[in-house]
Design a protein around this motif. Structure first.
Motif, PDB file in Angstrom:
ATOM      1  N   MET B  33      10.719  28.571  55.964  1.00 49.52           N
ATOM      2  CA  MET B  33      11.908  29.249  56.469  1.00 49.52           C
ATOM      3  C   MET B  33      12.054  29.035  57.971  1.00 49.52           C
ATOM      4  O   MET B  33      13.156  28.801  58.471  1.00 49.52           O
ATOM      5  CB  MET B  33      11.830  30.736  56.134  1.00 49.52           C
ATOM      6  CG  MET B  33      12.035  30.996  54.648  1.00 49.52           C
ATOM      7  SD  MET B  33      11.793  32.712  54.211  1.00 49.52           S
ATOM      8  CE  MET B  33      13.211  33.457  54.931  1.00 49.52           C
ATOM      9  N   LEU B  34      10.910  29.097  58.689  1.00 47.89           N
ATOM     10  CA  LEU B  34      10.959  28.858  60.140  1.00 47.89           C
ATOM     11  C   LEU B  34      11.462  27.444  60.433  1.00 47.89           C
ATOM     12  O   LEU B  34      12.304  27.227  61.317  1.00 47.89           O
ATOM     13  CB  LEU B  34       9.576  29.029  60.739  1.00 47.89           C
ATOM     14  CG  LEU B  34       9.138  30.447  61.061  1.00 47.89           C
ATOM     15  CD1 LEU B  34       7.755  30.425  61.656  1.00 47.89           C
ATOM     16  CD2 LEU B  34      10.092  31.077  62.041  1.00 47.89           C
ATOM     17  N   MET B  35      10.939  26.493  59.634  1.00 49.94           N
ATOM     18  CA  MET B  35      11.365  25.111  59.856  1.00 49.94           C
ATOM     19  C   MET B  35      12.864  24.966  59.597  1.00 49.94           C
ATOM     20  O   MET B  35      13.596  24.286  60.338  1.00 49.94           O
ATOM     21  CB  MET B  35      10.585  24.176  58.944  1.00 49.94           C
ATOM     22  CG  MET B  35       9.164  23.963  59.411  1.00 49.94           C
ATOM     23  SD  MET B  35       8.083  23.373  58.131  1.00 49.94           S
ATOM     24  CE  MET B  35       8.783  21.793  57.833  1.00 49.94           C
ATOM     25  N   SER B  36      13.343  25.646  58.535  1.00 43.52           N
ATOM     26  CA  SER B  36      14.778  25.552  58.223  1.00 43.52           C
ATOM     27  C   SER B  36      15.614  26.161  59.342  1.00 43.52           C
ATOM     28  O   SER B  36      16.672  25.645  59.695  1.00 43.52           O
ATOM     29  CB  SER B  36      15.062  26.259  56.910  1.00 43.52           C
ATOM     30  OG  SER B  36      14.187  25.803  55.927  1.00 43.52           O
ATOM     31  N   LEU B  37      15.097  27.278  59.885  1.00 47.92           N
ATOM     32  CA  LEU B  37      15.814  27.899  61.011  1.00 47.92           C
ATOM     33  C   LEU B  37      15.927  26.912  62.168  1.00 47.92           C
ATOM     34  O   LEU B  37      16.976  26.805  62.805  1.00 47.92           O
ATOM     35  CB  LEU B  37      15.059  29.143  61.479  1.00 47.92           C
ATOM     36  CG  LEU B  37      15.355  30.422  60.702  1.00 47.92           C
ATOM     37  CD1 LEU B  37      14.494  31.536  61.248  1.00 47.92           C
ATOM     38  CD2 LEU B  37      16.812  30.794  60.839  1.00 47.92           C
ATOM     39  N   ASP B  38      14.825  26.182  62.404  1.00 46.33           N
ATOM     40  CA  ASP B  38      14.863  25.195  63.488  1.00 46.33           C
ATOM     41  C   ASP B  38      15.896  24.113  63.217  1.00 46.33           C
ATOM     42  O   ASP B  38      16.583  23.653  64.134  1.00 46.33           O
ATOM     43  CB  ASP B  38      13.480  24.565  63.664  1.00 46.33           C
ATOM     44  CG  ASP B  38      12.626  25.410  64.586  1.00 46.33           C
ATOM     45  OD1 ASP B  38      13.234  26.153  65.368  1.00 46.33           O
ATOM     46  OD2 ASP B  38      11.398  25.330  64.511  1.00 46.33           O
ATOM     47  N   ILE B  39      15.994  23.722  61.937  1.00 49.93           N
ATOM     48  CA  ILE B  39      17.008  22.711  61.596  1.00 49.93           C
ATOM     49  C   ILE B  39      18.400  23.238  61.915  1.00 49.93           C
ATOM     50  O   ILE B  39      19.252  22.545  62.486  1.00 49.93           O
ATOM     51  CB  ILE B  39      16.887  22.328  60.117  1.00 49.93           C
ATOM     52  CG1 ILE B  39      15.560  21.648  59.867  1.00 49.93           C
ATOM     53  CG2 ILE B  39      18.023  21.408  59.704  1.00 49.93           C
ATOM     54  CD1 ILE B  39      15.337  21.302  58.440  1.00 49.93           C
ATOM     55  N   MET B  40      18.653  24.530  61.580  1.00 47.37           N
ATOM     56  CA  MET B  40      19.969  25.103  61.863  1.00 47.37           C
ATOM     57  C   MET B  40      20.246  25.113  63.367  1.00 47.37           C
ATOM     58  O   MET B  40      21.343  24.752  63.821  1.00 47.37           O
ATOM     59  CB  MET B  40      20.048  26.528  61.302  1.00 47.37           C
ATOM     60  CG  MET B  40      20.124  26.551  59.787  1.00 47.37           C
ATOM     61  SD  MET B  40      19.806  28.189  59.120  1.00 47.37           S
ATOM     62  CE  MET B  40      21.224  29.064  59.673  1.00 47.37           C
ATOM     63  N   LEU B  41      19.209  25.513  64.134  1.00 54.10           N
ATOM     64  CA  LEU B  41      19.386  25.537  65.591  1.00 54.10           C
ATOM     65  C   LEU B  41      19.696  24.143  66.107  1.00 54.10           C
ATOM     66  O   LEU B  41      20.544  23.957  66.978  1.00 54.10           O
ATOM     67  CB  LEU B  41      18.124  26.059  66.259  1.00 54.10           C
ATOM     68  CG  LEU B  41      17.972  27.569  66.250  1.00 54.10           C
ATOM     69  CD1 LEU B  41      16.625  27.957  66.796  1.00 54.10           C
ATOM     70  CD2 LEU B  41      19.050  28.198  67.107  1.00 54.10           C
TER      71      LEU B  41
END
Lengths: 655, 103
Positions: B33-41
């Motif tokens: 989930m953290l990695m996905s958040l980074d992708i969104m950012l």
């Protein structure tokens, strides 16, 4: 042809590394080893083809390949570009051929380790990064390789990460080299602002034209020197290399002896035009190299761990290279780099084979008399030791050390008009270092392979290990014949190879220099025989109680100095920030507010009770509904946010 | 004429953003989930960079640096939370198990 081969040279180990990493756990150990060896082997073949192509061309010919532009803004540009010239030819041959031999050895050495895919992935990635470092024609591109080899070194020192000491050693190496990398980056930025580009040719041309101020040249050279010193574990950064022996032995041979630690030497030789302009920096480099070679040799003399002896000897030999660089004997430094890669890889790999066969016993005083149990390994180790000591005529180390010493003899530094530093003093230190080298390495040989037997050796050394060892033996013996001292028959292939690129540094040397350089290692060998080698040796063990021995064994107490200079103040700072006054004041204010609000709350409770009682029933039903939404699952909350966002967007768009 | 048209940048950013969003909604592993958040950012950052290139304004790149720092901080805090949860005796990375408040 060359335009395709040059990227392919880097690509083949990189691809092998990626495949090995991705397939971790799915391929057998044998397949992983074969894959890694194929990748490195291909690049070895390509590097041989490329060097033949380059050497058959004109003397000053280079092979330039620009892959793609990286950064282009006004006042600065950087490209991903590679260049093959005569200096990098030497380096790619050393890196790929020694790398291939070590990979073949490692297939057998690591075959029953569960992390073999991680190991080979990091090793081949290291080869790829090292080739980027060596071939880059842009300093920023070189920096990628520089950081890449640092990363691989970190990964491989901490390879057996379940022992805390190993991860601590990995972190130490990482921090120490990182300090140097920061300095190197400062140097690069200085050059970039002064020259407007980091392309090596442009930078050197700008420096040679006087386009860059002399103070800027000096500062940039100093910063780059600091970076190189940290990478090559020279004073004052030497403490990380002995601890780095926590990694697997093939790693110690490839990264911490043969190739990565020589990156600093290569970088300085590559930028020699810059350093020629910075005379004080050159003098500093020579003095630091001389000090390091003496300190490393003295420390190696009192170590009892086989791999640590070799680590300190690596530091000492790198000191020779820096001494040669500082004196402007560029060819000698690169020649010693090459022969050192051969014999030090041989010594490390032999030590690894000995350690494996004696059940991971690294203390030389518990080994002993091993020449009966393993005559082949003993012969290989003695070959490497003779090359390291520089036994005259038959070993490669003699020729390269001789070349360095004659270069140092001829050097002189004009620091100011009145004050010049003659190379004769440095030559004396180098000669003392040669004596000590022979003494410590033959101490190791006599204690480990002669005398009464210690631990019992079992098993056999596999064929995959003996073949690289014998190849390296041949290289350590014959690798030096291509460059004879001046007084010998005119055979100067190595300097003939490099002279078009590097300024020639031949000076007439007196014949007795060669004679002294030949006698001194033999004297060291003789003293080692008297002290440790005879049937009734004078010393079996050095008395460990003497304060000077204990001091030297820890490498001159540099760790303690660093601890007091950097670690303790940092700890104090963190302690301060944890217990700061501001925090206490805030906590006090918070307590006060809390007390006040509690009393206010009590006075209001009566009024609020009445108010809430009425509202409670209505709220409870709504609360129940909202409670369903607030189920505490973060993904549901995210979904609600997205839903609300979509609804809001839809309204905004449709309205 | 920029090398990469603005429309394509926005399209790429949308795709990246959707990938990240799907990751956050679908994955239960907190690290993913953290990695996905980074992708969104990063998708948002890409729009800034693209817009900066489109209108020849360096502010877009400044915003990118800010977002980069933000993403680093967000990852650090997220990882710290995961480590704390682990230290509290919750050796799982499943985000859905942490839905009960316990003081």
């Amino acid at each position: 042809m060359g335009e395709i081969l040059l990227p392919l040279l880097i690509l083949s180990p990189l691809a092998a590394s990626l495949v090995v990493f991705v397939s971790a756990g799915r391929l057998s150990a044998c397949a992983v080893g074969t894959l890694a060896c194929t990748g490195v082997g291909m690049s070895a073949v390509i590097s041989v083809i490329l060097s033949v192509m380059l050497l058959s061309g004109p003397a000053t010919g280079t092979l330039q390949v620009m892959l793609w532009p990286w950064i282009h803004i006004a006042g600065f540009s950087a490209d991903i570009a590679f260049m093959l010239d005569r200096i990098s030819v030497v380096m790619i041959l050393v890196v790929t051929i020694v790398g291939l031999l070590i990979h073949i050895y490692a297939v057998s050495y690591m075959h029953d380790d569960p992390g073999i895919a991680r190991f080979f992935g990091s090793m081949t990635l290291f080869i790829a990064s090292m080739l980027v470092l060596v071939l880059a024609s842009d300093l920023l591109c070189l920096f990628i390789g520089w950081e890449g080899v640092g990363l691989c070194s970190y990964l491989l020192i901490g390879f057996w990460y379940d022992t805390p000491a190993n991860t601590a050693a990995a972190r130490k190496a990482f921090y120490m080299t990182r300090m140097g990398d920061a300095a190197l980056l400062c140097g690069l930025l200085l050059l970039a602002t002064a020259a407007g580009s980091l392309h090596i040719g442009t930078v050197l041309a700008a420096v040679a034209n006087g386009q860059v101020a002399l103070s800027a040249v000096n500062m940039a050279a100093l910063f780059i020197l600091i970076g190189a010193l940290a990478k090559s574990a020279q004073i004052p950064f030497q403490t990380w290399l002995p601890d780095a022996m926590a990694g697997p032995t093939p790693t110690s041979a490839l990264i911490h002896a043969a190739t990565m630690v020589t990156a600093g030497v290569y970088l300085i030789a590559r930028l020699h035009d810059l350093f020629v302009m910075a005379v004080p920096v050159m003098a500093l480099m020579a003095v630091l190299g001389a000090l390091t070679l003496l300190m490393g040799a003295c420390t190696a003399l009192v170590q009892s761990d086989l791999k640590r002896i070799l680590a300190w000897s690596t530091i000492s030999q790198l000191g020779y290279m820096f001494l040669a660089l500082g004196c402007g004997a560029w060819q000698a430094a690169l020649f010693h780099l090459m022969t050192h890669a051969f014999f030090k890889a041989l010594l490390f790999l032999t030590a690894g084979a000995v350690i494996v066969r004696t059940h991971h016993e690294q203390d030389i005083f518990r080994l002993g008399g091993l020449r009966h149990a393993m005559p082949g390994l003993a012969a290989a180790f003695i070959t490497g030791a003779s090359a390291l000591a520089g036994v005259p005529l038959v070993t490669a180390g003699f020729y390269s050390k001789e070349m360095i010493l004659s270069g140092v003899w001829a050097a002189h530094f004009r620091l100011t008009h009145e004050w010049t530093l003659s190379g004769h003093v440095l030559w004396g230190i180098g000669l003392l270092g040669a004596f000590l080298s022979a003494l410590y390495i033959f101490r190791c040989v006599f204690i480990v392979f002669f005398g009464k037997s210690g631990t019992t050796a079992t098993g056999r050394t596999s064929r995959l290990m003996t073949i690289p060892l014998s190849c390296l033996c041949v290289l350590s013996l014959c690798g030096g014949i291509i460059e004879m001292p001046m007084t010998f028959p005119p055979l100067h292939l190595f300097s003939a190879l490099l002279d078009p690129t590097l300024p020639p540094s031949h000076a007439d040397e007196p014949g007795w220099l060669v004679l002294v350089g030949a006698i001194v290692p033999l004297a060291g060998l003789g003293v080692a025989w008297v002290l440790w080698g005879r049937p009734s040796p004078i010393m079996r063990e050095i008395p460990g109680q003497a304060a000077v021995i204990r001091f030297a064994r820890t490498g001159g107490g540099m760790d303690v100095v660093y601890d007091h200079l950097f670690v303790q103040p940092f700890r104090f700072l963190t302690w301060l920030t944890r217990h700061d006054i501001l925090d206490h004041a805030i906590t006090g204010t918070g307590r006060l507010t809390q007390a006040v609000s509690t009393s206010v709350l009590r006075s209001r409770t009566g009024f609020l009770d009445i108010l809430t009682l009425g509202g409670r029933r209505g709220i409870r039903s709504a609360d129940h509904l909202l409670g369903q939404i607030h189920n505490g699952r973060v993904r549901w909350y995210a979904a609600w946010i997205v839903g609300g966002l979509c609804a809001g967007l839809a309204m905004a768009v449709l309205a | 004429m920029p090398a990469f048209p603005f429309n394509d940048t926005v399209l790429l950013a949308t795709v990246l953003f959707s990938v990240g969003l799907t990751g956050v909604l679908v994955r239960r592993n907190m690290v993913f989930m953290l990695m996905s958040l980074d992708i969104m950012l990063n998708a948002a950052a890409l729009v800034f960079v693209g817009a900066g290139a489109r209108w020849h304004d360096a502010v877009g790149q400044v915003m990118f640096l800010l977002i980069l720092a933000l993403a680093a901080v967000e990852t650090a805090v997220g990882l710290a939370i995961i480590l704390r949860l682990h230290a509290q005796g919750r050796p799982t990375l499943d985000a859905d198990t942490g839905n009960l408040l316990q003081g």
